[in-house]
Scaffold this motif. Structure first.
Motif, PDB file in Angstrom:
ATOM      1  N   CYS A 339      -1.398  21.399  31.769  1.00  0.00           N
ATOM      2  CA  CYS A 339      -2.288  20.303  31.382  1.00  0.00           C
ATOM      3  C   CYS A 339      -1.545  18.967  31.383  1.00  0.00           C
ATOM      4  CB  CYS A 339      -2.891  20.574  30.002  1.00  0.00           C
ATOM      5  SG  CYS A 339      -4.149  21.878  29.988  1.00  0.00           S
ATOM      6  N   VAL A 340      -0.292  18.986  30.926  1.00  0.00           N
ATOM      7  CA  VAL A 340       0.525  17.772  30.949  1.00  0.00           C
ATOM      8  C   VAL A 340       0.804  17.369  32.399  1.00  0.00           C
ATOM      9  CG1 VAL A 340       2.761  16.769  30.328  1.00  0.00           C
ATOM     10  CG2 VAL A 340       1.564  18.275  28.707  1.00  0.00           C
ATOM     11  N   TYR A 341       1.113  18.360  33.233  1.00  0.00           N
ATOM     12  CA  TYR A 341       1.384  18.077  34.646  1.00  0.00           C
ATOM     13  C   TYR A 341       0.154  17.485  35.335  1.00  0.00           C
ATOM     14  CZ  TYR A 341       2.471  19.006  39.580  1.00  0.00           C
ATOM     15  OH  TYR A 341       2.677  18.883  40.924  1.00  0.00           O
ATOM     16  N   ALA A 342      -1.033  17.989  34.987  1.00  0.00           N
ATOM     17  CA  ALA A 342      -2.267  17.514  35.616  1.00  0.00           C
ATOM     18  C   ALA A 342      -2.499  16.032  35.354  1.00  0.00           C
ATOM     19  CB  ALA A 342      -3.457  18.327  35.110  1.00  0.00           C
ATOM     20  N   TYR A 343      -2.010  15.544  34.227  1.00  0.00           N
ATOM     21  CA  TYR A 343      -2.193  14.129  33.882  1.00  0.00           C
ATOM     22  C   TYR A 343      -1.537  13.220  34.927  1.00  0.00           C
ATOM     23  CZ  TYR A 343      -1.965   9.770  31.208  1.00  0.00           C
ATOM     24  OH  TYR A 343      -2.086   8.464  30.802  1.00  0.00           O
ATOM     25  N   PHE A 344      -0.472  13.695  35.557  1.00  0.00           N
ATOM     26  CA  PHE A 344       0.305  12.860  36.484  1.00  0.00           C
ATOM     27  C   PHE A 344      -0.031  13.117  37.957  1.00  0.00           C
ATOM     28  CE2 PHE A 344       2.851  13.294  32.601  1.00  0.00           C
ATOM     29  CZ  PHE A 344       3.095  11.955  32.309  1.00  0.00           C
ATOM     30  N   LEU A 345      -1.002  13.964  38.264  1.00  0.00           N
ATOM     31  CA  LEU A 345      -1.333  14.268  39.655  1.00  0.00           C
ATOM     32  C   LEU A 345      -1.823  13.029  40.390  1.00  0.00           C
ATOM     33  CD1 LEU A 345      -3.232  17.680  39.323  1.00  0.00           C
ATOM     34  CD2 LEU A 345      -0.803  17.299  39.734  1.00  0.00           C
ATOM     35  N   GLN A 346      -1.344  12.846  41.625  1.00  0.00           N
ATOM     36  CA  GLN A 346      -1.777  11.702  42.427  1.00  0.00           C
ATOM     37  C   GLN A 346      -2.140  12.111  43.855  1.00  0.00           C
ATOM     38  OE1 GLN A 346      -2.308   8.613  41.434  1.00  0.00           O
ATOM     39  NE2 GLN A 346      -1.456   8.752  39.356  1.00  0.00           N
ATOM     40  N   THR A 347      -1.239  12.841  44.508  1.00  0.00           N
ATOM     41  CA  THR A 347      -1.384  13.144  45.928  1.00  0.00           C
ATOM     42  C   THR A 347      -1.976  14.536  46.146  1.00  0.00           C
ATOM     43  OG1 THR A 347       0.802  14.173  46.131  1.00  0.00           O
ATOM     44  CG2 THR A 347       0.676  11.767  46.337  1.00  0.00           C
ATOM     45  N   THR A 412     -12.627   7.166  27.361  1.00  0.00           N
ATOM     46  CA  THR A 412     -11.333   6.613  27.782  1.00  0.00           C
ATOM     47  C   THR A 412     -11.356   6.073  29.202  1.00  0.00           C
ATOM     48  OG1 THR A 412     -10.506   8.753  28.593  1.00  0.00           O
ATOM     49  CG2 THR A 412     -10.145   8.219  26.256  1.00  0.00           C
ATOM     50  N   GLY A 413     -12.411   6.426  29.950  1.00  0.00           N
ATOM     51  CA  GLY A 413     -12.528   5.943  31.315  1.00  0.00           C
ATOM     52  C   GLY A 413     -11.713   6.709  32.330  1.00  0.00           C
ATOM     53  N   SER A 414     -11.168   7.874  31.951  1.00  0.00           N
ATOM     54  CA  SER A 414     -10.350   8.655  32.887  1.00  0.00           C
ATOM     55  C   SER A 414     -10.439  10.143  32.581  1.00  0.00           C
ATOM     56  CB  SER A 414      -8.889   8.211  32.826  1.00  0.00           C
ATOM     57  OG  SER A 414      -8.069   9.059  33.592  1.00  0.00           O
ATOM     58  N   MET A 415     -10.602  10.947  33.629  1.00  0.00           N
ATOM     59  CA  MET A 415     -10.605  12.387  33.464  1.00  0.00           C
ATOM     60  C   MET A 415      -9.198  12.899  33.134  1.00  0.00           C
ATOM     61  SD  MET A 415     -13.111  13.509  36.631  1.00  0.00           S
ATOM     62  CE  MET A 415     -13.260  15.223  36.151  1.00  0.00           C
ATOM     63  N   ARG A 416      -8.186  12.102  33.447  1.00  0.00           N
ATOM     64  CA  ARG A 416      -6.806  12.519  33.186  1.00  0.00           C
ATOM     65  C   ARG A 416      -6.553  12.695  31.685  1.00  0.00           C
ATOM     66  NH1 ARG A 416      -3.688  11.942  37.724  1.00  0.00           N
ATOM     67  NH2 ARG A 416      -4.686  10.788  39.418  1.00  0.00           N
ATOM     68  N   ASN A 417      -7.113  11.805  30.894  1.00  0.00           N
ATOM     69  CA  ASN A 417      -6.920  11.908  29.450  1.00  0.00           C
ATOM     70  C   ASN A 417      -7.507  13.206  28.903  1.00  0.00           C
ATOM     71  OD1 ASN A 417      -5.679   9.334  29.255  1.00  0.00           O
ATOM     72  ND2 ASN A 417      -7.691   8.364  29.350  1.00  0.00           N
ATOM     73  N   SER A 418      -8.555  13.689  29.563  1.00  0.00           N
ATOM     74  CA  SER A 418      -9.180  14.934  29.121  1.00  0.00           C
ATOM     75  C   SER A 418      -8.268  16.130  29.334  1.00  0.00           C
ATOM     76  CB  SER A 418     -10.503  15.155  29.867  1.00  0.00           C
ATOM     77  OG  SER A 418     -11.424  14.126  29.564  1.00  0.00           O
ATOM     78  N   THR A 419      -7.382  16.056  30.330  1.00  0.00           N
ATOM     79  CA  THR A 419      -6.473  17.188  30.560  1.00  0.00           C
ATOM     80  C   THR A 419      -5.501  17.356  29.390  1.00  0.00           C
ATOM     81  OG1 THR A 419      -4.837  15.844  31.760  1.00  0.00           O
ATOM     82  CG2 THR A 419      -6.614  16.814  33.059  1.00  0.00           C
ATOM     83  N   ILE A 420      -5.048  16.244  28.823  1.00  0.00           N
ATOM     84  CA  ILE A 420      -4.177  16.314  27.642  1.00  0.00           C
ATOM     85  C   ILE A 420      -4.947  16.904  26.464  1.00  0.00           C
ATOM     86  CG2 ILE A 420      -2.776  14.989  26.027  1.00  0.00           C
ATOM     87  CD1 ILE A 420      -1.623  15.155  28.844  1.00  0.00           C
ATOM     88  N   PHE A 421      -6.195  16.514  26.357  1.00  0.00           N
ATOM     89  CA  PHE A 421      -7.054  17.034  25.296  1.00  0.00           C
ATOM     90  C   PHE A 421      -7.196  18.548  25.405  1.00  0.00           C
ATOM     91  CE2 PHE A 421     -11.287  17.791  23.383  1.00  0.00           C
ATOM     92  CZ  PHE A 421     -11.062  17.242  22.129  1.00  0.00           C
ATOM     93  N   LEU A 422      -7.359  19.050  26.645  1.00  0.00           N
ATOM     94  CA  LEU A 422      -7.470  20.500  26.853  1.00  0.00           C
ATOM     95  C   LEU A 422      -6.166  21.203  26.494  1.00  0.00           C
ATOM     96  CD1 LEU A 422      -9.468  20.670  30.223  1.00  0.00           C
ATOM     97  CD2 LEU A 422     -10.318  21.106  27.917  1.00  0.00           C
ATOM     98  N   GLY A 423      -5.050  20.530  26.743  1.00  0.00           N
ATOM     99  CA  GLY A 423      -3.759  21.113  26.389  1.00  0.00           C
ATOM    100  C   GLY A 423      -3.656  21.403  24.894  1.00  0.00           C
ATOM    101  N   LEU A 424      -4.313  20.589  24.069  1.00  0.00           N
ATOM    102  CA  LEU A 424      -4.299  20.807  22.628  1.00  0.00           C
ATOM    103  C   LEU A 424      -5.014  22.116  22.268  1.00  0.00           C
ATOM    104  CD1 LEU A 424      -5.057  17.187  21.349  1.00  0.00           C
ATOM    105  CD2 LEU A 424      -2.847  18.364  21.449  1.00  0.00           C
TER     106      LEU A 424
END
Length: 441
Positions: A339-347, A412-424
């Protein structure tokens, strides 16, 4: 009942039960994860619109399908215990397994006519496809303690998921070939519809046909089920009464109660990821052209499925060596890191790597969760009610998880923030799993 008892543990019966995963998993891959999300987005892009008018108001495409999905899972959570109660008193849960199998498969075929002009019919097919898949999946799960002895359940559960991954990958590869090279299959632009979209619609038909065809082996060998003795009053409400009875029994089944609490929490995250992974990849990853997006997303889903075969098998071996709970704790820790890794995905390459890592733990956590629950059940022939409780808990978790995921993304305007939330959720799930085997209340 005598025939079911005589066959319990036999290779033929175990294989027949596991083979239903081969039959129905094409839905979860082609419809839920891969082709339909891409098809759905393509419809709006081709029409160059983001909103449709439905029920007297305008709504954007992403919230629309999200709301229909949530509503479907609310319906599933309600109807599952109803079916459980009726099946117990009729002593025939196989008839309901067949009904919801055919409902889901025919709804998949109906998606061929999904269009913005026929939005109500299309959404209804999507809705009942979800219902057919999840309710029939719940009924099939309830057979596990009936057909397998405790020492067989981890292995046959993992085999079922592995068969599902293999079968669904075979069909998805065929569908991918149709989408990428429609002319080879005689599919061309016509009636104002591009060939790629037509190929996707044909893939929906292939899912329905596959599901119906291969489920026949399971139907041929599974027993009808156990018949509950006693007065047949309030049959429709008996399922909810049985859920209440299961809840009361949890008071004396400390280990089972603790496990269900942990499962409820981490399953929220697992199922939410399964449902939104493709939408996340479509929106957050920097793809090139539309064609590259379609190919990349489908390849990513294929990677997950192929690696998941390995993951489910390795998890079954790990559970024998280290125990189910320790293995589940370790898998939850891996999910936290993912979940933490997903926050930084770009390519696209980032996404492919994530897909491979997700595959390792996706199949393992699903198969092991199912068999662990089965092992923790008290001595009973009322397996349908216990698995109904399990599946209702899972579906309520999906409703909560998808809603919270969407709310965090919107706020928050970003799906990335939700990945951190799922990690919790995985962090809390791992903590709750630690308590499962501890003594005391």
């Amino acid at each position: 009942m005598a025939r079911a008892l005589a066959l319990k543990g036999s290779k033929k019966l175990l294989n027949a039960w596991a083979f239903y995963d081969w039959a129905n998993s094409v839905y979860s891959l082609v419809i839920s994860s891969a082709v339909f999300p891409i098809f759905y987005g393509a419809l709006f892009r081709v029409a160059e619109i983001e909103k449709v008018t439905i029920f007297g108001g305008e709504i954007a495409r992403a919230p629309l399908i999200s709301y229909v999905t949530s509503l479907a899972f609310v319906f599933i959570a309600i109807v599952t215990p109803l079916i459980s109660g009726i099946a117990d008193y009729l002593g025939n849960k196989k008839i309901f397994l067949k009904f919801f199998c055919y409902l889901g498969a025919l709804s998949c075929i109906g998606l061929y006519w999904f269009s913005l002009e026929n939005i109500y019919f299309g959404l209804a097919c999507y809705f009942f496809g979800l219902v057919g898949f999840w309710v029939s999946f719940a009924i099939n799960n309830s057979y596990l303690p009936d057909i397998a002895f405790p020492e067989q359940q981890d292995g046959i559960s993992a085999k079922g998921f592995s068969l599902g991954y293999i079968g669904s990958v075979i069909l998805l590869v065929f569908n991918l070939a149709m989408v990428m090279q429609p002319a080879v299959f005689g599919i061309t632009d016509s009636g104002g519809e591009v060939a790629e979209i037509k190929a996707m619609k044909y893939s929906f038909i292939s899912v329905g046909v596959w599901w119906i065809l291969f489920s026949q082996y399971t139907f041929m060998h599974l027993p009808k089920g156990y018949k509950r003795e006693g007065a047949r009053t309030n049959i429709v409400l008996n399922g909810f009464k049985e859920l209440q009875s299961v809840w009361k029994q949890l008071g004396t089944e400390t280990r089972l109660k603790r496990y269900l609490g942990a499962f409820f929490v981490y399953s929220m995250a697992v199922q939410t990821i399964m449902l939104i992974a493709t939408y996340f990849g479509e929106e957050e990853i920097s793809w090139g052209t539309d064609s590259e997006r379609t190919t990349g997303l489908i390849i990513s889903i294929l990677v997950i499925q192929i690696v998941a075969i390995f993951g489910a098998t390795v998890t079954a071996f790990a559970s024998k060596a280290y125990g189910n709970i320790r293995t589940l704790i370790f898998i939850n820790v891996i999910w936290i890191l993912l979940c933490v890794y997903a926050y930084f995905l770009q390519t696209p390459m980032d996404f492919y790597i994530a897909a491979g890592l997700v595959g390792v733990v996706m199949g393992g956590i699903q198969a092991l969760s199912r068999s662990t629950y089965s092992k923790f059940l008290p001595e009973t022939t009322d397996t349908t009610s216990f698995f109904s409780f399990y599946d209702v808990a899972e579906k309520i978790g999906i409703v909560i998880g998808t809603f919270l995921y969407g709310a965090v993304a919107q706020l928050t305007g970003s799906m990335r923030n939700s990945t951190i939330f799922l990690g919790l959720f995985f962090l809390v799930g791992a903590f709750l799993l630690v308590r499962v085997n501890k003594k005391g209340k």
